[in-house]
Design an enzyme around this catalytic site. Structure first.
Site, PDB file in Angstrom:
ATOM      1  N   GLU A  67      10.089   2.889   3.097  1.00  0.00           N
ATOM      2  CA  GLU A  67      10.840   3.881   3.871  1.00  0.00           C
ATOM      3  C   GLU A  67      10.615   3.744   5.372  1.00  0.00           C
ATOM      4  OE1 GLU A  67      10.402   5.198  -0.257  1.00  0.00           O
ATOM      5  OE2 GLU A  67       8.947   4.529   1.241  1.00  0.00           O
ATOM      6  N   ARG A 276       1.270  -3.590  -7.352  1.00  0.00           N
ATOM      7  CA  ARG A 276       1.766  -2.506  -6.508  1.00  0.00           C
ATOM      8  C   ARG A 276       0.605  -1.746  -5.888  1.00  0.00           C
ATOM      9  NH1 ARG A 276       6.134  -0.830  -3.565  1.00  0.00           N
ATOM     10  NH2 ARG A 276       6.101   1.432  -3.330  1.00  0.00           N
TER      11      ARG A 276
END
Length: 431
Positions: A67, A276
């Site tokens: 983001e 991740r």
């Protein structure tokens, strides 16, 4: 007024309860992985951030790495056309902070982790910085942060916005209780018409909404460098080798891929596993060991000269390292509790893209990719056949690369549309 006060108190109570429920996991990460140590003073309001200089201030916020990364072309353009503005960039994760510092501190931005959204913490920070504009990336809007900014007179915008079906149901419930969570936003600039319908369903007026497409498809020329040769040399991959990069992997992804990788033992196919979350590194390693897969760790100097499988146990390199791949898989898509991660990064590095069946976090984008044949949706049963075909057939790989490039080309005007909308708002403001 009473309803607003009551909502704020209930929201605070919910956050406190959520903290105590998560406390064991948080403390485990602190003591065993060293997470949050550098950021706890800011998070809990013990230390207040400071922004140098004078002039209007725009505060950008994104949940994590993806983001805040998509803000890069926006901040560059803003700085070029409105150099008098000061920048603040916040994120909720330490990985996001590291990425934001690398990308934006050279532009003069102040970067820090977002303080907890408890009214007793975040409101004093907002009052101190007094932003003129607040911009949320994709949808990580925090109630007290948003409402206090608006109370002080700031404009608030959502860019590259999206709303999952699950979130839509949750916010529809809040609407029935008399609370429209996103109502304080002045503009919502969204990725798709489906997201527009969902925001309207929870009570947002269509007059506030603009649909421009997905900003992540935009590649600023300065960010589009393909470092294939650099990474293949560092990883010690020969020209005859084929590399599969498995990005943003979760344990359930590893379980599925471990069965497939065992078929390529002692071949020229190399596998780069990119977790991740690094705190799950041991779990990943145990799964590979259980499957009989020999591997090395990047942090220990291992390379593909020694192993067919490597675990990339370093943060912040995935987007760049995709460029070394011949095939890429985006993780979180074999785990129904995750629902996928950024599907666009492999395409931006001109690499054939694969993803699993669980992609609800980006369901609209995934459907577009399937329609344009710019991405391959696979399941446990088809994975081995699809991978084998791509490895053996260079023409097929190149066809997917070309379709990916075509897809990005069709979508690339989303950034320009977003910027023009924001620019019209900036020029209308009286600072």
């Amino acid at each position: 007024m009473i309803r607003r006060w009551l909502t704020s108190r209930l929201y605070d109570a919910f956050l406190v309860c959520a903290f105590f429920v998560s406390a064991p996991r948080i403390f485990y990460k602190v003591f065993f992985h060293g997470k949050y140590i550098d950021s706890w003073k800011i998070r809990f309001g013990v230390q207040k951030p400071f922004v140098k200089g004078e002039g209007p201030l725009v505060w950008f916020h994104g949940a994590s790495v993806g983001e805040v990364s998509l803000l890069a072309p926006l901040l560059n353009r803003w700085r070029e056309e409105f150099p008098e503005w000061r920048f603040v960039v916040t994120t909720c994760s330490e990985a996001g902070v590291h990425t934001a510092r690398r990308l934006y501190e050279s532009l003069g931005a102040t970067v820090f982790v977002l303080p907890l959204d408890l009214s007793c913490i975040i409101k004093s920070v907002v009052r101190k910085l007094a932003p003129d504009i607040v911009i949320f990336s994709e949808g990580d809007c925090w109630l007290h942060f948003l409402t206090e900014s608006k109370r002080l007179g700031a404009k608030a915008f959502l860019i590259n916005g999206k709303l999952s079906e699950h979130s839509c149901k949750r916010f529809s419930f809040l609407k029935r209780l008399g609370r429209n969570y996103f109502a304080p936003l002045d503009l919502l600039i969204l990725q798709d018409e489906l997201y527009k319908q969902r925001f309207m369903q929870i009570g947002i007026s269509s007059d506030k909404i603009h649909v421009t497409g997905n900003m992540k498809t935009f590649i600023e020329s300065s960010l589009a460098t393909n470092r294939r040769d650099f990474w293949r040399a560092k990883l010690q991959i020969s020209s005859q080798d084929r590399l599969i990069v498995l990005g943003s992997m979760h344990p359930k992804d590893v379980e599925v891929w471990a069965e497939v990788v065992s078929h390529f033992h002692n071949s020229s196919t190399k596998i780069l596993w990119v977790p991740r979350h690094l705190e799950k590194l041991k779990e990943h390693a145990k799964l590979l060991e259980k499957a009989g897969i020999l591997f090395g760790l990047w942090s220990q100097g291992a390379s593909f000269r020694q192993y067919n499988s490597l675990i990339m146990d370093a943060m912040g390199v995935l987007k760049d390292i995709y460029s070394a791949a011949d095939i890429a898989f985006v993780g979180g898509t074999f785990d129904p509790s995750v629902g996928g991660h950024n599907l666009l990064e492999p395409l931006q590095k001109e690499v054939p893209l694969m993803f699993g069946p669980y992609i609800y976090s980006q369901s609209v984008l995934a459907e577009k990719l399937r329609e344009k044949e710019a991405g391959l949706s696979v399941n446990k049963e088809t994975l081995l056949d699809v991978v084998t075909d791509l490895l053996q057939n260079e023409k097929n790989r190149q066809a997917y690369i070309e379709k990916g490039k075509s897809f990005l080309k069709q979508e690339e005007n989303s950034f320009q549309q977003t910027w023009e909308i924001l620019k019209s708002q900036i020029t209308c403001m009286k600072i």
